[in-house]
Enzyme design. Sequence first.
Site, PDB file in Angstrom:
ATOM      1  N   CYS A 344      -0.812   0.498   1.224  1.00 49.28           N
ATOM      2  CA  CYS A 344      -1.085   0.323   0.187  1.00 49.28           C
ATOM      3  C   CYS A 344      -0.201  -0.838  -0.421  1.00 49.28           C
ATOM      4  CB  CYS A 344      -0.919   1.344  -0.889  1.00 49.28           C
ATOM      5  SG  CYS A 344      -1.237   0.981  -2.616  1.00 49.28           S
ATOM      6  N   CYS A 347       1.493  -0.716  -3.874  1.00 46.81           N
ATOM      7  CA  CYS A 347       2.298   0.260  -4.138  1.00 46.81           C
ATOM      8  C   CYS A 347       3.503   0.011  -3.631  1.00 46.81           C
ATOM      9  CB  CYS A 347       1.838   1.646  -3.435  1.00 46.81           C
ATOM     10  SG  CYS A 347       0.198   2.300  -4.284  1.00 46.81           S
ATOM     11  N   ASP A 348       3.641  -0.413  -2.187  1.00 48.11           N
ATOM     12  CA  ASP A 348       4.727  -0.590  -1.523  1.00 48.11           C
ATOM     13  C   ASP A 348       5.188  -2.034  -1.185  1.00 48.11           C
ATOM     14  OD1 ASP A 348       4.591   2.011  -0.773  1.00 48.11           O
ATOM     15  OD2 ASP A 348       3.496   1.731   0.803  1.00 48.11           O
TER      16      ASP A 348
END
Length: 527
Positions: A344, A347-348
């Site tokens: 992701c 997200c990361d």
Amino acid sequence: MLDANLKAQLKTYLANIRQPIELAASLDESPKSKELMELLQEIAEVSDKVAVVRSDDDARKPSFAINRVGDNVSVRFAGIPLGHEFTSLVLALLHVGGHPPKVEADVLDQVRALQGEYRFETYFSLSCQNCPDVVQALNTMAALNPNISHVAIDGGLFRDEVEARQVMAVPTVLLNGEPFAQGRMSLEEILAKIDTGAAAREAEKIAAKGAFDVLVVGAGPAGAAAAVYAARKGIRTGIAAERIGGQVLDTMAIENFISVPYTEGPKLAGGLEQHIKAYEVDVMSLQKASKLIPAKEPGGLIEVQLENGASLKSRTVILATGARWRQMNVPGEDEYRNKGVAYCPHCDGPLFKGKRVAVIGGGNSGVEAAIDLAGIVAHVTLIEFDSQLRADAVLQRKLASLPNVRIVTSALTTEVHGDGQKVTGLTYKDRNSDEVHRVDLEGVFVQIGLVPNTEWLKDAVALSPRGEIEADFRGATSVPGVFAAGDATTTPYKQIVIAAGEGSRAALSAFDYLIRLPAADPAQEAA
């Protein structure tokens, strides 16, 4: 920091606070501390039940605690919870302030009954759409039970701490200083991990349920639509799934769901859940199916066995189990998952600021990921197996314009390397020359498509060579009374709008199947 419209909305929400709360700030002389104090003061301005004090009692600066005055209920944010976490902030203010959470009563009772000390820490990023669910769940638990504390930490702001604790994916949760979980989790999932008897109690409840007319397995767009359409027919409907929303929960921007110009996955998933619960649907979450047993005779009961040992029976079943990210299946991928190997970028990505990363995959997902990451990281190497990128032309042009991106085609990733704790590089083979090349980097983002969640159906229904459920134009499978819809099927074009339409069709087909059956034998129904 908050515009007039947002302040007006905040004033309306905070009118629900029942008990006075105090925002206790720990600050230094940094610009971020000044920003945080400005935010806290603006919050206090819109409610006479909110006060701001300077405590400086926490080592993390800037941070602040939301304390219930005269009580020991408290949650803490380390950083400035805006972006995706602003909702988490508002809910924390309400719940610490005594406004009841919108959670099932039995779940609230389960939280209050927890014994022992639970000190949770969650690392999040402001761009992570998976993080708010975890932050909000743990904040809710802390507001209900004085044995539970929680601090939500902006990993992008406390980078030294992230490096020291080797946090390479968000959300990452620690419990009493030890790793607890990574990735999206609901309140119920967290409870299931710490309340060891919960799964057995839930299995007992499920085993006692009577037969359904329609049982939907999976709760993404296809499963949600199937459940709503079935329930609207007035027949006994159940839905069993690991999580409501499915892969939609892991999707960032959604701009092609007709009539909704823009939304985000978690918001759409919340809408799916609300729609399901607006009807008489028996929702069984945190349930993973393990086996499908067809009826012994036409019109008989179909059985779905669950991993927790319970089983459900139904006159018809709709399979809507969706798909998951495809893995590279190369050495090092599993070993360094969440230690540099990620799936992701939204997200990361912020955790890799200033570092070198690779994106595996040259379709739309891969190229979009590379474009997003190029604005954060030092350098992106995009690796594509095919001889050319497969993304839309507009995305390819944007990618080619970025100075810190290198595109490698006709390349097969063969291994992810690491030092035992984190990723240090990868190797790929040039498919034209068979030469092997190593790329030194700190992160690998895998974006190579989907795998259907159908392993448990291998000997039960007909599957394609790719493992997809073979379903006809009505959604019927090879087993009478069993229908299928969504990304788990052979239907091309894995899109949210298509999955929702297929789920509706499968429910209507199941209803049509039911009304054409001979009258049920009462003895069989009781079996």
